[in-house]
Design an enzyme around this catalytic site. Structure first.
Site, short mmCIF file in Angstrom:
data_model
loop_
_atom_site.label_atom_id
_atom_site.label_comp_id
_atom_site.label_asym_id
_atom_site.label_seq_id
_atom_site.Cartn_x
_atom_site.Cartn_y
_atom_site.Cartn_z
N THR A 196 -8.15 -0.94 1.64
CA THR A 196 -6.83 -0.65 2.24
C THR A 196 -5.72 -1.53 1.69
OG1 THR A 196 -7.25 -2.30 3.96
CG2 THR A 196 -7.87 -0.01 4.46
N HIS A 225 13.93 -9.27 -1.07
CA HIS A 225 14.26 -9.94 0.19
C HIS A 225 13.23 -10.98 0.63
CE1 HIS A 225 17.25 -6.69 1.83
NE2 HIS A 225 17.60 -7.18 0.65
N HIS A 251 18.54 -14.39 2.27
CA HIS A 251 17.10 -14.14 2.24
C HIS A 251 16.33 -15.43 1.95
CE1 HIS A 251 18.01 -10.00 2.74
NE2 HIS A 251 18.82 -10.04 1.69
C1 RB5 Z 1 -14.68 -2.57 2.45
O1 RB5 Z 1 -15.44 -1.56 3.01
C2 RB5 Z 1 -13.30 -2.60 3.10
O2 RB5 Z 1 -13.40 -3.03 4.42
C3 RB5 Z 1 -12.34 -3.49 2.33
O3 RB5 Z 1 -12.24 -3.04 1.01
C4 RB5 Z 1 -10.91 -3.53 2.83
O4 RB5 Z 1 -10.39 -2.26 3.00
C5 RB5 Z 1 -10.68 -4.40 4.00
O5 RB5 Z 1 -9.55 -4.59 4.47
#
Ligand code: RB5
Length: 150
Positions: A67, A98, A133
């Site tokens: 993510t 900023h 900033h």
């Molecule tokens: C791995 O499965 C996943 O948790 C990691 O890559 C990440 O997204 C965590 O924040």
């Protein structure tokens, strides 16, 4: 520019594509791993690239996990780091303008390479605006100083 890059197992392929792109633009890319797709823990890799940015070994960092969030949390625990999780170029640009962010984070499971390239362009070509900033960034860094050692 000398740029550090790190990732967990979810982002090995994305890291390779990002590295090829940055090198095609003439940047020097230092790889802090991982290069294995075996399950691993993103804080290990986030800390490595964050330390390299904090020490000045590299000018900017790129950190990628599934993510972008977990690795950004790890990076932001290193003193002097302002790591931004982005999924589009507007935030990547304003994170520099900023917030003087020094690490760009994103999710290999969230965005594709073309979006990553647009964010990299925005992040790496935008200078910090300073002025009001700077005061706000200084206030962030004061929080870090006040809370260190706790
Ligand atoms: C791995 O499965 C996943 O948790 C990691 O890559 C990440 O997204 C965590 O924040």
């Amino acid at each position: 520019m000398k740029i550090g890059i790190a990732n967990d197992h979810t982002a090995v392929e994305m890291k390779k594509e990002v590295t090829a792109y940055l090198e095609s633009l003439g940047h020097e890319v230092v790889n802090f791993g991982t290069d294995s797709t075996e399950s691993t823990d993103y804080p290990i890799w986030g800390e490595k690239v964050a330390n390299a940015v904090a020490s000045g070994e590299v000018e900017k960092g790129i950190a990628i996990c599934g993510t972008g969030l977990g690795i950004s949390l790890a990076c932001n625990k290193v003193h002097g780091i302002r790591a931004a999780v982005c999924s589009e170029p507007y935030t990547a640009k304003y994170g520099r303008l900023h917030n003087d962010c020094n690490i760009l984070c994103f999710g290999a499971r969230v965005i594709g390479i073309e979006m990553a390239k647009m964010m990299l362009d925005a992040f790496l070509t935008t200078e910090f605006e300073g002025g009001r900033h700077q005061r706000r960034v200084d206030e962030i860094m004061d929080i870090e100083r006040r809370n260190s050692g706790k």
